[in-house]
Design a protein around this motif. Structure first.
Motif, PDB file in Angstrom:
ATOM      1  N   LEU A  20      49.945  33.590  14.763  1.00 15.27           N
ATOM      2  CA  LEU A  20      49.014  34.531  15.378  1.00 15.27           C
ATOM      3  C   LEU A  20      47.724  33.815  15.777  1.00 15.27           C
ATOM      4  CD1 LEU A  20      48.222  37.424  16.156  1.00 15.27           C
ATOM      5  CD2 LEU A  20      47.462  37.746  13.796  1.00 15.27           C
ATOM      6  N   GLY A  21      47.223  32.978  14.906  1.00 19.63           N
ATOM      7  CA  GLY A  21      46.020  32.219  15.228  1.00 19.63           C
ATOM      8  C   GLY A  21      46.226  31.257  16.388  1.00 19.63           C
ATOM      9  N   ARG A  22      47.416  30.684  16.449  1.00 18.16           N
ATOM     10  CA  ARG A  22      47.699  29.713  17.513  1.00 18.16           C
ATOM     11  C   ARG A  22      48.098  30.368  18.840  1.00 18.16           C
ATOM     12  NH1 ARG A  22      49.077  24.146  15.537  1.00 18.16           N
ATOM     13  NH2 ARG A  22      48.238  24.129  13.435  1.00 18.16           N
ATOM     14  N   SER A  23      48.374  31.678  18.805  1.00 21.52           N
ATOM     15  CA  SER A  23      48.792  32.364  20.033  1.00 21.52           C
ATOM     16  C   SER A  23      47.638  32.590  20.998  1.00 21.52           C
ATOM     17  CB  SER A  23      49.434  33.713  19.700  1.00 21.52           C
ATOM     18  OG  SER A  23      48.448  34.665  19.321  1.00 21.52           O
ATOM     19  N   GLU A  24      46.398  32.405  20.509  1.00 18.00           N
ATOM     20  CA  GLU A  24      45.193  32.586  21.324  1.00 18.00           C
ATOM     21  C   GLU A  24      45.198  33.948  22.016  1.00 18.00           C
ATOM     22  OE1 GLU A  24      44.611  29.122  23.820  1.00 18.00           O
ATOM     23  OE2 GLU A  24      44.769  27.779  22.093  1.00 18.00           O
ATOM     24  N   GLY A  25      45.316  34.997  21.180  1.00 15.83           N
ATOM     25  CA  GLY A  25      45.299  36.359  21.722  1.00 15.83           C
ATOM     26  C   GLY A  25      46.558  36.697  22.489  1.00 15.83           C
ATOM     27  N   PHE A  26      47.671  36.158  22.060  1.00 22.73           N
ATOM     28  CA  PHE A  26      48.988  36.365  22.685  1.00 22.73           C
ATOM     29  C   PHE A  26      49.058  35.818  24.108  1.00 22.73           C
ATOM     30  CE2 PHE A  26      48.720  40.096  19.707  1.00 22.73           C
ATOM     31  CZ  PHE A  26      49.564  39.555  18.754  1.00 22.73           C
TER      32      PHE A  26
END
Length: 104
Positions: A20-26
């Motif tokens: 989730l953190g690496r998705s950069e806001g999906f």
């Protein structure tokens, strides 16, 4: 078997939290897909384990495992600063999770 599924689900909680953190806001497809898959598997495993384990214990163990692994991963690879106090506190969480298993 419920405890094994619960531990795996806790590990998957750390996976989805990190993704989730690496998705950069999906906005990044790969991490977003990892987030979705790990979230579904993690929640499904938690729900399955709660059929036989006490709800409070199962949830506390699931959160403890996920939080501990997420912090450990972030300290090792994600740029979160490690300190002896932070490591001791995470180990305290791990100790409490083990304690919940031993008294159940």
């Amino acid at each position: 078997m419920a405890w094994l599924i619960l531990v795996i689900s806790g590990v998957l909680e750390a996976v989805w939290a990190t993704a989730l953190g690496r998705s950069e806001g999906f906005t990044r497809t790969g991490p977003t897909l990892v987030f979705g898959g790990a979230l579904i598997l993690s929640m499904s495993g938690l729900a399955w384990a709660m059929r036989t384990l006490p709800v409070g214990t199962a949830y506390a163990v699931w959160v403890g495992i996920g939080a501990s692994l997420t912090v450990a991963y972030a300290m090792a690879f994600g740029g979160e600063q490690a300190s002896l106090l932070k490591i001791a506190l995470v180990l305290g969480i791990v100790g409490c999770v083990i304690g919940l298993k031993l008294i159940t």
